[in-house]
Enzyme design. Structure first.
Site, PDB file in Angstrom:
ATOM      1  N   HIS A 275       0.822  -1.210   0.000  1.00 20.10           N
ATOM      2  CA  HIS A 275       0.000   0.000   0.000  1.00 20.10           C
ATOM      3  C   HIS A 275       0.853   1.257   0.000  1.00 20.10           C
ATOM      4  CE1 HIS A 275      -3.000   2.995   0.988  1.00 20.10           C
ATOM      5  NE2 HIS A 275      -2.256   3.377   1.980  1.00 20.10           N
ATOM      6  N   CYS A 276       1.997   1.240   0.681  1.00 24.31           N
ATOM      7  CA  CYS A 276       2.692   2.482   1.008  1.00 24.31           C
ATOM      8  C   CYS A 276       3.510   3.083  -0.131  1.00 24.31           C
ATOM      9  CB  CYS A 276       3.595   2.260   2.227  1.00 24.31           C
ATOM     10  SG  CYS A 276       2.680   1.894   3.744  1.00 24.31           S
ATOM     11  N   ILE A 277       4.536   2.372  -0.580  1.00 24.22           N
ATOM     12  CA  ILE A 277       5.522   3.006  -1.454  1.00 24.22           C
ATOM     13  C   ILE A 277       4.955   3.395  -2.821  1.00 24.22           C
ATOM     14  CG2 ILE A 277       7.868   2.861  -2.344  1.00 24.22           C
ATOM     15  CD1 ILE A 277       8.483   0.780  -0.279  1.00 24.22           C
TER      16      ILE A 277
END
Length: 445
Positions: A275-277
């Site tokens: 989800h993050c990068i």
């Protein structure tokens, strides 16, 4: 003497009499719920997904970071329960938002989940509650979106209720750190909100790191992920340049990391997942437009990382042509690893999905094997892949494919056996060289 909402809530937190409500029982929410419950608080988990309620009702965890045993322990101790009924928020003293913050198809922030959740909280808001946002977002979201929606009730932040932000720091598959042992950045809307944040999270995790404002805490999370995105983009670009020069980028990185100062190793791959990068940096690029400031470095990193799946398929097609004399459009490809990182079942934003899509756009046939993902679940961007099942990894099965594309280097794979059975292997993770299994039919990409 009248006791203020702050004093009442602080006392509840310090004596573990406060009930925590955690909205969103996914990769962040469920591990957090367990950490908070283990610290002595009663926890109610809220989610709109009925399948999660079915699993939790059967005392079964669907998150790798939470074992069935850990879940059962907190349920039987009476410290954890889950529901789809948001009316229970009125009974919670601390309410934590752990919902998705995706991008729109135009790469703008999609705060619809945060906004809808904030409205649900507002419907049950009462004096003496602490509301915390943990979802990754752009600086200003907590104060300008969540707080504004809550104050629409007529109650005021800092006097009636309190608002804070604490960015999630989950790392699926990491065996060395878990929710309770990762330092927690905390911030609040005013000194009393910050004091409550420090008291609550300080009871559940090993250490807290207070910062001056919610916007600063929001920026901390973005900075952590932008740092990784930019450095991964750098080595992905170096991979393509060095490959043209006949230089092995993995050998370069392994030698460079022997320097005891001034260098930190990052590794290339077939694209970014999780989800993050792949997502979070664009929250800052969007917000920066408000200040008429470009974020060329961040956007360039996103472009480089997004181009990696197509680069890998290009190398695969080239290897098929040169090594097998066969076009990709007439080839069967086995993609090894659907999860975005090794030893987890998490396929969020996984480049493997994009790899399969590109292979089939070019006329090839693609299957996948993943010991952690038996079937492709519904996804927002790859609906056509829903329901596809992992194929068995047997010598006969492997031999039936023209090429095996290693996208995720799970430890459960027998790479020696794979090397013996596969006609051609495209390795995007350097796993065969790392295991001493380099061979002429193993091509790095």
């Amino acid at each position: 003497m009248t006791i203020s909402p702050f004093d009442t809530l602080l006392l509840k937190i310090e004596t573990r009499a406060a009930r925590a409500g955690i909205i969103g029982l996914g990769y962040v929410g469920l591990p957090l719920a367990m950490a908070v419950a283990r610290s002595g608080f009663a926890v109610t988990g809220f989610d709109i997904d009925p399948s999660k309620m079915v699993a939790l009702g059967a005392r079964r965890s669907y998150i790798d970071a939470v074992s069935d045993e850990a879940l059962v322990a907190e349920i039987e101790a009476g410290r954890f329960k889950a529901t789809t009924d948001f009316a229970g928020l009125a009974d919670c003293d601390v309410v934590i938002i752990c919902v998705p913050t995706p991008l729109t198809k135009h790469r703008d922030p999609d705060l619809s989940f945060v906004e809808a959740t904030s409205r649900s909280i507002a419907a049950h808001l009462r004096p003496g509650q602490l509301v915390v946002l943990e979802s990754t977002t752009y600086p200003g979201t907590t104060d300008d979106v969540v707080k504004v929606i809550l104050e629409g009730t007529g109650l005021k932040s800092g006097s009636d209720f309190f608002v804070g932000f604490s960015p999630e720091r989950e790392d699926p598959g990491n065996q060395h750190y878990h929710t309770a042992t990762i330092p927690k950045v905390v911030a609040g809307d005013g000194p009393e909100a910050l004091a409550l944040m420090k008291a609550f999270y300080g009871a559940a995790v090993s250490s807290v790191v207070p910062v001056s404002s919610n916007a600063t805490a929001e920026a901390v999370k973005l900075t952590e992920n932008i740092f990784r995105s930019v450095n991964i983009a750098l080595v992905n670009e170096l991979k393509t340049v060095y490959a043209a020069m006949g230089i092995d980028v993995w050998e370069v990185i392994d030698a460079a990391k022997t320097k005891p100062f001034g260098y930190m190793p990052f590794y290339p791959g077939p694209g970014l997942g999780g989800h993050c990068i792949p997502i979070d940096p664009f929250y800052l690029t969007w917000k920066s437009r408000e200040y008429e400031l470009p974020t060329r470095f961040i956007e360039l990193a996103g472009e480089i990382n997004s181009a990696m799946p197509r680069y890998v398929v290009g190398k695969l097609a080239e290897a098929l042509d040169i090594r097998a004399g066969k076009a990709l459009s007439r080839s069967k490809v086995l993609v090894l690893g659907l999860a975005y990182k090794k030893n987890v079942a998490d396929i969020r934003e996984s480049p493997s999905l994009r790899l399969i899509e590109i292979i089939e756009e070019r006329g090839g046939h693609a299957d996948y094997h993943d010991p952690f993902v038996a079937e492709i679940p519904p996804t927002r961007e790859y609906q056509a892949l829903k329901g596809r099942k992992s194929v068995a990894l047997t010598p006969d099965t492997i031999a039936g494919y023209d090429v095996v594309l290693v996208a995720t280097d799970h430890d459960r794979i027998d790479y020696a056996a794979l090397a013996q059975s596969a006609a051609l292997i495209i390795d995007t993770r350097n796993v065969f060289n790392r295991l001493g299994l380099s061979a002429d039919h193993v091509i790095k990409a």
